[in-house]
Design an enzyme around this catalytic site. Sequence first.
Site, PDB file in Angstrom:
ATOM      1  N   ASP A   1       7.797  -8.247  -4.097  1.00  0.00           N
ATOM      2  CA  ASP A   1       6.899  -7.203  -3.618  1.00  0.00           C
ATOM      3  C   ASP A   1       7.596  -5.845  -3.614  1.00  0.00           C
ATOM      4  OD1 ASP A   1       4.621  -8.626  -3.290  1.00  0.00           O
ATOM      5  OD2 ASP A   1       4.660  -8.661  -1.095  1.00  0.00           O
TER       6      ASP A   1
ATOM      7  N   TYR B   1       5.174 -11.274 -13.273  1.00  0.00           N
ATOM      8  CA  TYR B   1       3.965 -10.511 -13.572  1.00  0.00           C
ATOM      9  C   TYR B   1       4.330  -9.117 -14.059  1.00  0.00           C
ATOM     10  CZ  TYR B   1      -0.316  -7.844 -12.686  1.00  0.00           C
ATOM     11  OH  TYR B   1      -1.399  -7.024 -12.807  1.00  0.00           O
TER      12      TYR B   1
ATOM     13  N   ASN C   1       2.260  -9.937   5.232  1.00  0.00           N
ATOM     14  CA  ASN C   1       3.656 -10.113   4.815  1.00  0.00           C
ATOM     15  C   ASN C   1       4.487  -8.916   5.261  1.00  0.00           C
ATOM     16  OD1 ASN C   1       3.083 -12.550   3.441  1.00  0.00           O
ATOM     17  ND2 ASN C   1       2.331 -11.386   1.685  1.00  0.00           N
TER      18      ASN C   1
ATOM     19  N   VAL D   1      -6.514  -2.489  -7.067  1.00  0.00           N
ATOM     20  CA  VAL D   1      -7.951  -2.325  -7.238  1.00  0.00           C
ATOM     21  C   VAL D   1      -8.704  -3.216  -6.249  1.00  0.00           C
ATOM     22  CG1 VAL D   1      -9.855  -2.532  -8.865  1.00  0.00           C
ATOM     23  CG2 VAL D   1      -7.586  -1.798  -9.671  1.00  0.00           C
TER      24      VAL D   1
END
Length: 216
Positions: A168, A30, A91, A60
């Site tokens: 992440d 991504y 997580n 958002v």
Amino acid sequence: MVYASSSAVYGDHAGLPKVEDLVGRPLSPYAVSKCANELYAEAFGHCYAMELVGLRYFNVFGPRQDPGGAYAAVIPCWVRAMLRGEPVFMNGDGETTRDFCYVANVVQATLLAATTDAPEALNQVYNVAVGDRTSLNALFQMLRDSLAERFEHARAIEPEHRDFRPGDVRHSQADVSKARRLLGYVPTHDLAAGLREALPWYVEHLAGGPQAPARG
């Protein structure tokens, strides 16, 4: 043309707050796609005299946000799980931080970017956020406390911790001074104010329907 980029482009760059000119290596497919957006925009602006503005949106949230989509945000996912008495998955250790940005701020920044005629504001990328950061643990407590005012069962909810997800980013906080200076962007809602506006919609629309796991 205004296009959507993302805070994900900062990748493994550890500095805080995130400044537009300092990015790291992307950590997910991504993020790579958003980096490519920015590179294409820069090339099109240079080669074809197009006027392009990229907005790096940070986490958002707001009404009408789908908690079941491929990129479901943590806030509606957790709220839905809390309302339904489902497990709330977190997580990592909960000390991951994010710059949560209410949708009204996003609308403001997007309209400013779309309507600016200042030459120095064009063919740029901007952070769109609040300029603050909140840990997942703090977010969880804010949501639980808010819902417990109406739903007694929420008081006993505790998160179920899972492993960190690959890709992440550990900490995220935006520097919004560039958007403030060149676009006139001034965020109107911090996290608490955004939640006060969004929670009634979440409660009305997410309490029922098909069950799905929450994640964060």
